[in-house]
Scaffold this motif. Structure first.
Motif, PDB file in Angstrom:
ATOM      1  N   TYR A  90      15.243  -3.503   0.103  1.00 18.65           N
ATOM      2  CA  TYR A  90      14.620  -2.635  -0.889  1.00 18.65           C
ATOM      3  C   TYR A  90      14.727  -3.307  -2.252  1.00 18.65           C
ATOM      4  O   TYR A  90      15.815  -3.649  -2.705  1.00 18.65           O
ATOM      5  CB  TYR A  90      15.310  -1.261  -0.933  1.00 18.65           C
ATOM      6  N   ASN A 122       9.974  -1.636  -0.146  1.00 17.22           N
ATOM      7  CA  ASN A 122      10.848  -1.604   1.015  1.00 17.22           C
ATOM      8  C   ASN A 122      10.164  -2.431   2.081  1.00 17.22           C
ATOM      9  O   ASN A 122       9.051  -2.109   2.500  1.00 17.22           O
ATOM     10  CB  ASN A 122      11.066  -0.167   1.497  1.00 17.22           C
ATOM     11  N   THR A 144       8.637  -0.659   5.102  1.00 12.55           N
ATOM     12  CA  THR A 144       7.504   0.266   4.993  1.00 12.55           C
ATOM     13  C   THR A 144       6.316  -0.303   4.215  1.00 12.55           C
ATOM     14  O   THR A 144       5.227   0.260   4.271  1.00 12.55           O
ATOM     15  CB  THR A 144       7.957   1.577   4.309  1.00 12.55           C
ATOM     16  N   THR A 145       6.516  -1.379   3.483  1.00 15.95           N
ATOM     17  CA  THR A 145       5.435  -1.977   2.696  1.00 15.95           C
ATOM     18  C   THR A 145       4.700  -2.998   3.553  1.00 15.95           C
ATOM     19  O   THR A 145       5.338  -3.824   4.218  1.00 15.95           O
ATOM     20  CB  THR A 145       6.007  -2.665   1.436  1.00 15.95           C
TER      21      THR A 145
END
Length: 185
Positions: free
Chosen positions: A6, A13, A16-17
């Motif tokens: 992160y 992150n 999730t990115t």
């Protein structure tokens, strides 16, 4: 392994990115680092052009840097430098000089008991011992690797005479250079 990173500054992150966004941020960061590196190099070269001396003195036997930034002779260390030059002119090679220094308990500039023959050889060729400085003998070609490359005419070099107090006189230095050149044949 399912472990993410992160990045607070960008709110990213890695779990999730999307990879394309991470790649884009990485490219921006690299470009920023390149620009910063180029700006630092520009500043250093401008100082060299104007005759301002830039050199590392912390691992330089015989000298320390004064509060004004000029090299100052350290008398005890200067005697070691003079001894190395004298031993060489008496016909001793760097291995014999190394043995002499170690047998007499003379420590290196970093306080080590064991001397390197390459260090002694470089000392015998270092123009700083006669008060001169040749700047930009090496340079960093790639900011990512940070690897130093010997400058063989790729970039301008800057020579300054009488930059600081000499430890070795020019005549002695030139005799050593002639002997080194002869020995290399």
């Amino acid at each position: 392994m399912g472990i993410g990173v992160y990045v607070e500054l960008g709110g990213l992150n890695t779990l999730t990115t999307p990879d394309s966004i991470i790649d884009m941020y990485a490219a921006f960061d690299q470009a920023e680092s390149q620009e910063r590196s180029d700006n630092i190099k520009f500043g250093i070269r401008q100082r060299m052009r104007s005759g301002k001396v830039l050199l590392n003195h912390s691992q330089f036997l015989g000298y320390t840097k004064g509060t004004d930034g000029v090299l100052r002779v350290v008398p005890e260390e200067a005697e070691i430098v003079r001894k190395i030059f004298a031993l060489y002119l008496q016909g001793n090679g760097v291995r014999k000089i190394k043995r002499y220094l170690e047998e007499h308990g003379i420590k290196t500039v970093s306080g080590k008991s064991e001397w390197s023959t390459s260090t002694i050889d470089r000392m015998l060729s270092n123009e700083k011992y006669i008060g001169q400085i040749l700047m930009q003998k090496t340079y960093t070609s790639d900011f990512l690797t940070g690897k130093q490359i010997r400058n063989q005419g790729d970039l301008d070099m800057y020579f300054i005479e009488d930059a600081h107090e000499a430890i070795i006189d020019k005549e002695t230095f030139e005799k050593v250079q002639a002997r080194k050149k002869h020995a290399a044949k």
